[in-house]
Design a protein around this motif. Structure first.
Motif, PDB file in Angstrom:
ATOM      1  N   GLN A 176       0.816  -1.217   0.000  1.00 33.02           N
ATOM      2  CA  GLN A 176       0.000   0.000   0.000  1.00 33.02           C
ATOM      3  C   GLN A 176       0.852   1.271   0.000  1.00 33.02           C
ATOM      4  O   GLN A 176       0.323   2.375  -0.029  1.00 33.02           O
ATOM      5  CB  GLN A 176      -0.926   0.013   1.219  1.00 33.02           C
ATOM      6  CG  GLN A 176      -1.907  -1.140   1.272  1.00 33.02           C
ATOM      7  CD  GLN A 176      -2.707  -1.157   2.560  1.00 33.02           C
ATOM      8  OE1 GLN A 176      -2.969  -0.125   3.170  1.00 33.02           O
ATOM      9  NE2 GLN A 176      -3.097  -2.350   2.982  1.00 33.02           N
ATOM     10  N   ASN A 177       2.154   1.106   0.039  1.00 36.54           N
ATOM     11  CA  ASN A 177       3.075   2.240   0.093  1.00 36.54           C
ATOM     12  C   ASN A 177       3.303   2.777  -1.313  1.00 36.54           C
ATOM     13  O   ASN A 177       3.887   2.101  -2.157  1.00 36.54           O
ATOM     14  CB  ASN A 177       4.389   1.794   0.732  1.00 36.54           C
ATOM     15  CG  ASN A 177       5.361   2.950   0.970  1.00 36.54           C
ATOM     16  OD1 ASN A 177       5.240   4.015   0.385  1.00 36.54           O
ATOM     17  ND2 ASN A 177       6.331   2.719   1.825  1.00 36.54           N
ATOM     18  N   GLN A 178       2.850   3.998  -1.572  1.00 34.80           N
ATOM     19  CA  GLN A 178       2.978   4.594  -2.899  1.00 34.80           C
ATOM     20  C   GLN A 178       4.423   4.975  -3.233  1.00 34.80           C
ATOM     21  O   GLN A 178       4.722   5.327  -4.376  1.00 34.80           O
ATOM     22  CB  GLN A 178       2.094   5.830  -2.995  1.00 34.80           C
ATOM     23  CG  GLN A 178       0.618   5.542  -2.836  1.00 34.80           C
ATOM     24  CD  GLN A 178      -0.219   6.806  -2.779  1.00 34.80           C
ATOM     25  OE1 GLN A 178       0.297   7.916  -2.642  1.00 34.80           O
ATOM     26  NE2 GLN A 178      -1.531   6.646  -2.886  1.00 34.80           N
ATOM     27  N   MET A 185       8.378   2.133 -11.181  1.00 29.70           N
ATOM     28  CA  MET A 185       7.114   2.562 -10.598  1.00 29.70           C
ATOM     29  C   MET A 185       6.577   1.498  -9.649  1.00 29.70           C
ATOM     30  O   MET A 185       6.845   0.304  -9.811  1.00 29.70           O
ATOM     31  CB  MET A 185       6.087   2.829 -11.703  1.00 29.70           C
ATOM     32  CG  MET A 185       6.539   3.851 -12.732  1.00 29.70           C
ATOM     33  SD  MET A 185       6.751   5.502 -12.047  1.00 29.70           S
ATOM     34  CE  MET A 185       5.072   6.081 -12.099  1.00 29.70           C
ATOM     35  N   PRO A 186       5.798   1.910  -8.640  1.00 26.93           N
ATOM     36  CA  PRO A 186       5.203   0.916  -7.738  1.00 26.93           C
ATOM     37  C   PRO A 186       4.146   0.087  -8.454  1.00 26.93           C
ATOM     38  O   PRO A 186       3.533   0.531  -9.427  1.00 26.93           O
ATOM     39  CB  PRO A 186       4.586   1.779  -6.633  1.00 26.93           C
ATOM     40  CG  PRO A 186       4.383   3.115  -7.247  1.00 26.93           C
ATOM     41  CD  PRO A 186       5.457   3.290  -8.262  1.00 26.93           C
ATOM     42  N   ARG A 187       3.912  -1.113  -7.951  1.00 30.36           N
ATOM     43  CA  ARG A 187       2.954  -2.017  -8.594  1.00 30.36           C
ATOM     44  C   ARG A 187       1.570  -1.387  -8.722  1.00 30.36           C
ATOM     45  O   ARG A 187       0.911  -1.518  -9.747  1.00 30.36           O
ATOM     46  CB  ARG A 187       2.846  -3.321  -7.797  1.00 30.36           C
ATOM     47  CG  ARG A 187       3.982  -4.284  -8.051  1.00 30.36           C
ATOM     48  CD  ARG A 187       3.772  -5.593  -7.323  1.00 30.36           C
ATOM     49  NE  ARG A 187       4.768  -6.579  -7.727  1.00 30.36           N
ATOM     50  CZ  ARG A 187       4.629  -7.380  -8.780  1.00 30.36           C
ATOM     51  NH1 ARG A 187       3.553  -7.322  -9.511  1.00 30.36           N
ATOM     52  NH2 ARG A 187       5.582  -8.246  -9.088  1.00 30.36           N
ATOM     53  N   MET A 188       1.131  -0.720  -7.653  1.00 30.23           N
ATOM     54  CA  MET A 188      -0.216  -0.153  -7.702  1.00 30.23           C
ATOM     55  C   MET A 188      -0.344   0.882  -8.808  1.00 30.23           C
ATOM     56  O   MET A 188      -1.421   1.091  -9.358  1.00 30.23           O
ATOM     57  CB  MET A 188      -0.559   0.480  -6.348  1.00 30.23           C
ATOM     58  CG  MET A 188       0.265   1.712  -5.999  1.00 30.23           C
ATOM     59  SD  MET A 188      -0.118   2.368  -4.376  1.00 30.23           S
ATOM     60  CE  MET A 188       0.514   1.085  -3.317  1.00 30.23           C
ATOM     61  N   ASP A 189       0.768   1.513  -9.168  1.00 27.24           N
ATOM     62  CA  ASP A 189       0.751   2.542 -10.197  1.00 27.24           C
ATOM     63  C   ASP A 189       0.643   1.945 -11.595  1.00 27.24           C
ATOM     64  O   ASP A 189       0.169   2.590 -12.534  1.00 27.24           O
ATOM     65  CB  ASP A 189       2.019   3.389 -10.084  1.00 27.24           C
ATOM     66  CG  ASP A 189       1.958   4.649 -10.904  1.00 27.24           C
ATOM     67  OD1 ASP A 189       2.206   4.554 -12.118  1.00 27.24           O
ATOM     68  OD2 ASP A 189       1.653   5.713 -10.342  1.00 27.24           O
TER      69      ASP A 189
END
Length: 812
Positions: free
Chosen positions: A511-513, A731-735
């Protein structure tokens, strides 16, 4: 005001927070003294001496005294003190030799005058200082090099609250009556090298006043100089130039996979050692004032695997073994002729790990680079990644003399906001705890205009000088002193940047952007409108309205540049790591509004003489031209085909699809499910399409994915052609879930070929003929890996034919 033109502006620090008492009428100008929220973060700790009055009604009550045979540093220190006290009070502070001092005169003694008597002083080293008050007189004493000058600037900054935040405008008090209660003290800096490696910190006057010791800053030797390198950074190609030696002596260079290559040197070859020793000695003779010379690997891997090198490196567990042995031999060879010079070498990439038994001798400095940490995790501290943490502790455990090369900026987007203030604050303290004797913080070093570069240079100069200072206090000092009447919204802005890190660092990793690489893109999730951009723009607009004088207006506009860059990048586009323009312009965009924003960005950048958006060659004009082209480009010239939304899909829970060639054109996918969705884990998607024959005449045929959740490897007609992943985008996975990407399906790529994301991937090569086929069936296969829940092909996919070397606008 054009950069490079130095102007003087007499301003006033907040007197109620300074150790200054008495009648201090301020001049009628906008100054930090009018901002009651300014605090002197450098205020010295300790008991104050009795107040003394240095000037009354614009008349000096003291003379400045130097030894009868002053050093050049004493002369400079006296000159600087006289100059700035004169600017503060309009008084003339005369400089005399101590033999000229009249009995009973009040004085400020600079350097080792006889007036000190037999007073015992602590060891001040090269740069330490002591400030003493006795019988109403002041003594500024310093170490062997810049000590007296440091004493003067410590007094001006810490006791009087003067500031040199940037290289252009001093922020100093202006009073006619000056009474001060000093804190007697001495201080010797912990770090020998203190290097905020930003363009803004390279000015010699700024560096002198802010007490940095940065090897590439040209502070004259007569002022105490800096810790000089005869050669700095990667040096193997300079020591043994491949263009001179490789053709006749390939054995001088690395053996890699059975083949000699000029990537690195063969460090066990005795001829290489002799050539390097001669080269080092010759250069040191040309630079007699240097204390260091770099004998360091090239900026790549490719370490030598010959039998002699492997015999040393393999048991030691690292190619740093032969490197340290090589440097030890050079240090021993030069010590008689150059007793004050040490050999510096980079522990970088493959050499970051220390050897098991081989030790650098006392004349070798290991410059430990944080690339194994900061390139992948710039928003974690250096102890939060195992590889670098182990290396840091390892070099410390073997007693190495270490300095640090730390990375603190997005090298592909110098202006992009970077919430790493807390990280650098903590890292400095950690690195010192593990033995660092010098720290370089590499930032936007090629050009003005780096994100908060002026503030970073000043704050980090102070933190490196005195690591006990807290970054948040230094930031507040800077904001309320530098931005003056516009400080309140600017402080709210920097609190917002501070909070981005605080908020994310407490979150689980998924959850860490901020779990991303250092070269993240300016449309990363934590900078998007709802998370950052809208509020940042509002605060900058408020600060601009509050700014009244030209200096404050310029400062606010410079601070606004990164926000404008983020906005332009998110709404028009940006250049990615691979050298391609990534369009973000939508069909319904307000192009007139965006053109105005771009005009504003270009205007401010030109005032500040910005030349670089990213590391490398100067690229500012090119970037502006690309953005303007995107705004004026007509999408009607594009030929577009939308692929089917429903793909043939199959889950691959054991990840056998690659080995079983599920990407092959001939693979039978007739039993696969029709969908674009997937669950957690690996899922393969396939479909077939035809490219019209008339597209053969177009220069490029791009395949545009509106989004894939999350990571994707794309195959075209059985060949791997593109990878979109955490590794390739930083880039982070969530992005990645909604991030568009595209590539040239002809293989006639305009990407920087040495940076294609699939270089080294099994089966990848640049094609001699296009990957796609015209007027016949093509097969596209996508291996999708999802870890955050449901995923798949999360948006439309388009074929786009054009003669443009990059897509100026989104096809969706």
């Amino acid at each position: 005001m054009e950069p490079g033109q130095k102007m003087m502006r007499l301003t006033c620090a907040m007197l109620v927070t300074l150790a200054i008492i008495g009648n201090c009428p301020a001049q009628p100008s906008r100054t930090p003294s009018q901002n009651p929220e300014w605090r002197n973060a450098l205020k010295p700790r300790g008991r104050k001496a009795e107040p003394i009055t240095l000037a009354t009604n614009g008349k000096s009550r003291y003379v400045i005294v130097t030894p009868d045979n002053p050093t050049s540093q004493d002369i400079k220190a006296a000159s600087e003190l006289s100059h700035w006290l004169g600017k503060i009070t309009s008084a003339n502070f005369q400089i005399i030799r101590e033999s000229e001092l009249a009995p009973g005169s009040r004085f400020i003694s600079i350097g080792s005058t006889q007036l000190l008597g037999n007073r015992q002083l602590p060891d001040l080293g090269d740069e330490g200082y002591a400030i003493i008050q006795e019988s109403g007189n002041l003594f500024f004493v310093g170490g062997r090099r810049r000590g007296p000058i440091n004493a003067v600037y410590a007094f001006l900054e810490e006791d009087l609250g003067c500031r040199w935040y940037d290289r252009y405008e001093p922020d100093i008090l202006h009073v006619r009556d000056l009474t001060v209660a000093i804190v007697p003290r001495s201080y010797k800096p912990v770090l020998h090298i203190r290097d905020p490696f930003y363009w803004d910190a390279f000015d010699p006057d700024w560096a002198l006043r802010n007490r940095t010791n940065a090897p590439l800053v040209k502070i004259p030797e007569e002022w105490g100089g800096v810790t000089d390198y005869a050669w700095f950074g990667h040096s193997f190609d300079w020591l043994v130039p491949p263009e001179k030696y490789f053709s006749e002596h390939p054995e001088y260079f690395s053996l890699v996979n059975g083949k000699r290559t000029a990537s690195q040197l063969c460090l066990t070859n005795p001829d290489v050692l002799n050539i390097a020793i001669d080269k080092v000695k010759a250069l040191l003779r040309e630079h007699p004032n240097c204390e260091l010379i770099s004998v360091s690997q090239n900026d790549c891997a490719g370490y030598c695997e010959c039998a002699n090198c492997k015999k040393i490196d393999d048991p030691e567990g690292t190619p740093a073994a032969t490197l340290i042995m090589f440097c030890n031999k050079i240090a021993d060879a030069i010590k008689d002729e150059f007793p004050n010079v040490k050999v510096s070498t980079l522990a970088y990439m493959g050499t970051v790990k220390p050897p098991k038994t081989i030790r650098p001798n006392e004349r070798v400095v290991v410059q430990l680079c944080t690339d194994r940490h900061a390139w992948k995790r710039p928003f974690l501290t250096v102890l939060e990644t195992e590889q670098f943490s182990s290396a840091l502790k390892g070099w410390h455990a073997i007693g190495a003399n270490t300095t640090i090369w730390h990375y603190t900026v997005n090298f592909h987007h110098y202006p992009v906001p970077m919430p790493n203030w807390q990280v650098v604050d903590r890292d400095i303290e950690i690195l010192i705890r593990y033995g660092a004797k010098g720290i370089m913080l590499q930032g936007a070093y090629q050009s003005p205009g780096g994100e908060s570069a002026v503030m970073r240079s000043w704050v980090w100069a102070k933190k490196l000088w005195d690591p006990s200072l807290k970054t948040i206090d230094l930031m507040r000092d800077f904001v309320f002193g530098y931005f003056r009447e516009a400080a309140k919204p600017m402080w709210k802005y920097y609190q917002m940047i501070w909070d981005i890190w605080e908020r994310n660092h407490k979150r689980p990793t998924d959850q860490n952007q901020l779990i991303c690489g250092i070269r993240y893109y300016p449309d990363i999730v934590f900078l998007q409108k709802q998370n950052y951009l809208d509020e940042a723009l509002r605060l900058m607009d408020e600060a601009r309205r509050l700014a009244k004088d030209p200096i404050t207006i310029r400062r606010v506009e410079l601070a606004r540049l990164p926000i404008l860059y983020a906005q332009i990048s998110q709404e028009i586009g940006f250049v990615d790591y691979y050298g391609a323009f990534q369009p973000r312009l939508r069909a319904d965009a307000d192009r007139k509004r965006l053109a105005t924003l771009l005009d504003d960005f270009e205007r401010i950048a030109k005032i500040e003489n910005v030349t670089h958006i990213r590391e490398g060659a100067a690229d500012f004009p090119k970037r502006i031209a690309e953005l303007r082209h995107a705004l004026t480009f007509s999408p009607d010239t594009l030929q577009i085909i939308k692929l089917e939304d429903a793909w043939r899909a199959k889950s691959d829970p054991t990840d056998v699809g690659t080995s079983q060639q599920w990407y092959a054109s001939s693979f039978d996918d007739s039993t696969w499910t029709r969908t674009s969705k997937s669950g957690k884990g690996v899922t393969w998607f396939r479909q077939r399409f035809v490219v019209p024959e008339e597209w053969r005449s177009r220069k490029h045929v791009y395949i545009w994915f509106s989004g894939v959740s999350e990571e994707a490897i794309v195959y075209l007609n059985g060949k791997p052609v593109w990878e979109q992943s955490v590794r390739t985008t930083a880039m982070p996975r969530m992005d990645l879930r909604s991030r568009p990407f595209y590539f040239d399906a002809t293989g006639r790529t305009t990407y920087e070929r040495n940076r294609h994301p699939l270089l080294g991937f099994p089966g990848f090569e640049f094609p001699k003929e296009p990957w796609i086929q015209y007027d016949t069936e093509n097969t596209i296969a996508v291996r999708v890996n999802t870890s955050l829940g449901s995923g798949g092909i999360s948006g439309p996919v388009y074929l786009v034919a054009t003669d443009e070397d990059w897509l100026p606008v989104r096809p969706d």
